[in-house]
Design a protein around this motif. Sequence first.
Motif, PDB file in Angstrom:
ATOM      1  N   GLN A 185       0.794  -1.231   0.000  1.00 37.45           N
ATOM      2  CA  GLN A 185       0.000   0.000   0.000  1.00 37.45           C
ATOM      3  C   GLN A 185       0.828   1.284   0.000  1.00 37.45           C
ATOM      4  O   GLN A 185       0.273   2.354  -0.206  1.00 37.45           O
ATOM      5  CB  GLN A 185      -0.962   0.007   1.183  1.00 37.45           C
ATOM      6  N   GLN A 187      -4.338  -6.532  10.506  1.00 37.27           N
ATOM      7  CA  GLN A 187      -4.884  -5.368   9.783  1.00 37.27           C
ATOM      8  C   GLN A 187      -5.777  -5.831   8.630  1.00 37.27           C
ATOM      9  O   GLN A 187      -6.804  -5.216   8.337  1.00 37.27           O
ATOM     10  CB  GLN A 187      -3.751  -4.472   9.276  1.00 37.27           C
ATOM     11  N   THR A 207      -9.720  -5.080   8.174  1.00 39.27           N
ATOM     12  CA  THR A 207     -10.316  -4.562   6.941  1.00 39.27           C
ATOM     13  C   THR A 207     -11.456  -5.467   6.479  1.00 39.27           C
ATOM     14  O   THR A 207     -12.515  -4.991   6.054  1.00 39.27           O
ATOM     15  CB  THR A 207      -9.242  -4.438   5.839  1.00 39.27           C
ATOM     16  N   LEU A 249     -10.383   2.331   9.372  1.00 37.71           N
ATOM     17  CA  LEU A 249      -9.651   2.625   8.139  1.00 37.71           C
ATOM     18  C   LEU A 249      -8.352   3.371   8.445  1.00 37.71           C
ATOM     19  O   LEU A 249      -7.286   3.079   7.892  1.00 37.71           O
ATOM     20  CB  LEU A 249     -10.524   3.445   7.187  1.00 37.71           C
ATOM     21  N   PHE A 250      -8.437   4.355   9.335  1.00 36.12           N
ATOM     22  CA  PHE A 250      -7.284   5.194   9.688  1.00 36.12           C
ATOM     23  C   PHE A 250      -6.180   4.340  10.320  1.00 36.12           C
ATOM     24  O   PHE A 250      -4.980   4.524  10.046  1.00 36.12           O
ATOM     25  CB  PHE A 250      -7.776   6.285  10.658  1.00 36.12           C
ATOM     26  N   THR A 289      -5.154   1.473   9.719  1.00 36.08           N
ATOM     27  CA  THR A 289      -4.337   0.652   8.825  1.00 36.08           C
ATOM     28  C   THR A 289      -3.472   1.478   7.867  1.00 36.08           C
ATOM     29  O   THR A 289      -2.800   0.909   6.996  1.00 36.08           O
ATOM     30  CB  THR A 289      -5.245  -0.293   8.006  1.00 36.08           C
ATOM     31  N   ILE A 290      -3.476   2.786   8.029  1.00 31.84           N
ATOM     32  CA  ILE A 290      -2.579   3.616   7.210  1.00 31.84           C
ATOM     33  C   ILE A 290      -1.126   3.328   7.622  1.00 31.84           C
ATOM     34  O   ILE A 290      -0.853   3.030   8.782  1.00 31.84           O
ATOM     35  CB  ILE A 290      -2.944   5.122   7.380  1.00 31.84           C
ATOM     36  N   PHE A 311      -7.209   1.926  -0.419  1.00 32.45           N
ATOM     37  CA  PHE A 311      -6.164   2.807   0.100  1.00 32.45           C
ATOM     38  C   PHE A 311      -6.664   4.258   0.083  1.00 32.45           C
ATOM     39  O   PHE A 311      -6.349   5.049   0.974  1.00 32.45           O
ATOM     40  CB  PHE A 311      -4.867   2.650  -0.698  1.00 32.45           C
ATOM     41  N   ARG A 359      -8.872   4.866   3.037  1.00 35.35           N
ATOM     42  CA  ARG A 359      -8.077   4.961   4.273  1.00 35.35           C
ATOM     43  C   ARG A 359      -7.618   6.406   4.468  1.00 35.35           C
ATOM     44  O   ARG A 359      -7.666   6.947   5.574  1.00 35.35           O
ATOM     45  CB  ARG A 359      -6.870   4.011   4.201  1.00 35.35           C
ATOM     46  N   GLN A 376      -1.284   6.531   2.102  1.00 30.67           N
ATOM     47  CA  GLN A 376      -2.590   6.421   1.457  1.00 30.67           C
ATOM     48  C   GLN A 376      -3.343   7.752   1.361  1.00 30.67           C
ATOM     49  O   GLN A 376      -4.288   7.873   0.575  1.00 30.67           O
ATOM     50  CB  GLN A 376      -3.420   5.366   2.188  1.00 30.67           C
TER      51      GLN A 376
END
Length: 528
Positions: free
Chosen positions: A5, A32, A36, A65-66, A68-69, A131, A134, A472
């Motif tokens: 990513q 992660q 998701t 979502l945040f 997994t950045i 991505f 995210r 992302q």
Amino acid sequence: MFCFQCEQTAGCTGCTRNAGVCGKKSGTARLQDKLTGALVGLARAVEGNEDQVTKETDALVMEGLFTTITNVNFNDETISALTSRIHAEKDRLVPRCLDCASACGRNDDYDIDSLWDGDEDIRSLKSLILFGIRGVAAYAYHAAVLGYTDEEVNRFFYKALFAIGMDWDTDELLPIVLEVGEINLKCMALLDQANTETFGMPTPTEVPLTVEKGPFIVISGHDMHDLKLLIEQTEGKGINIYTHGEMLPAHAYPELKKFAHLKGNFGTAWQNQQKEFASIPAPVLFTTNCLMPPKPSYADRVFTTEVVSYPGCIHIGENKDFTPVIERALQLGGYKEDQAFTGINGGTKVTTGFSHGAVLSVADKVVDAVKSGKIKHFFLVGGCDGARPGRNYYTEFVKKTPPDTIVLTLACGKYRFNDLDLGTIDGLPRIMDMGQCNDAYSAIQVALALADAFECEVNELPLSMVLSWYEQKAVCILLTLLHLGIKNILLGPTLPAFISPNVLNLLIEKYNIGPITTPDEDMRKLLG
Ligand code: SF4
Ligand code: SF3
């Protein structure tokens, strides 16, 4: 593990070993992915139950979502706990779904491996969606902590997550990819509104790079709300606050700059943190990315908050009591004498705060300078930084910009050149820092205003975009620029591994997007 990513992904194809280049372990990557997959399951459960969605459901999706950045959360425990909360929320929407033995495909978690192992064009489009959202979620999260939310943005997260779980083809996925860009524009506008209504309109501000003697705290990341709380809690305690990385633009906001102990900026690019934090006599607070695995030399001085987490580092929870950070700062005591640090080019100060408000307040001057030929071209040289050696391109490119051109910049990639003194044109500095990555919104507003003033399309302006990407948020910003129909963007230092050759051809055909080459060649090309 499989993760591709971000820009530094191994071999420009994907991190597949025991740990990613960012330091994320394979077990964490797995968790992660499960997180998701659970978010897709939640989106499936929302379908048909929209009236059951609450503020808490939306907040959970943003947080998931945040988290997994890249460079945000390395902590298996918090990731697993978040996944459990997502499952519980799905269970609330569709009771006892998790007990059901027959997989109906409607509310199940999605197995993200089927995405990574799938057709490369579908994987590419779904990756752009995943991505991208995210990144959007991070901006929505920052707006939400200031009390600003947008129904349309929140609803889109479910739509996009649902699409990721579907067996759809290019024709069905491509419009959603572009919709990510459209929604991100709304989200960046929301965050801009949240920031400017809460902290005032940024104004051009010089920020020293010297760290004064005495106790201090370094604060990194993007969350202005955390900075405000830290400033308030340290007031009158003899502790100075220094921004780091993407927190630099905070100095330009009236409601933040009014505090005398918000002193300056410490450190250069985020990827230098392991070297730069090693010996400072102060704690560091991370509010968002980019956190690198802390070295033992300073791990006991690293604090995290919000979605950021690293095993062993003290986490400041929802009560936002920064006492542990404050006590550590007092205990460490800071430097005995002022320390004069410099940027990577030797500059002793940097400037920020050229938001759309500041630039458009002198719009007449800018337009006159263009009409009289004093300004021949604008370059937007912005985006993320990273460790890849090829990123020197951006420093060299800016150094080579002719004296009758203006460089607009934003995000953390600017640390490669923001301490350069390129002089002024009619009193306008030749380098204008518009702020954080989400302040791409400012750049868009300025571009639209210039197009209006010159009665032309943005693509007809003497404006070139030379962008750098890493994580992302850059993906959603790029999709916003494409949604606006911006053409001829140069992107580097390498193209995303998740863009398949067919999808790349599509982007080239429609938007003429291309990779950076050399500063000389690109400059020649862009100045025609
Ligand atoms: Fe690799 Fe980037 Fe994924 Fe980290 S976030 S594992 S560096 S692709
Ligand atoms: Fe930088 Fe990590 Fe992306 Fe907000 S702080 S831009 S890389």
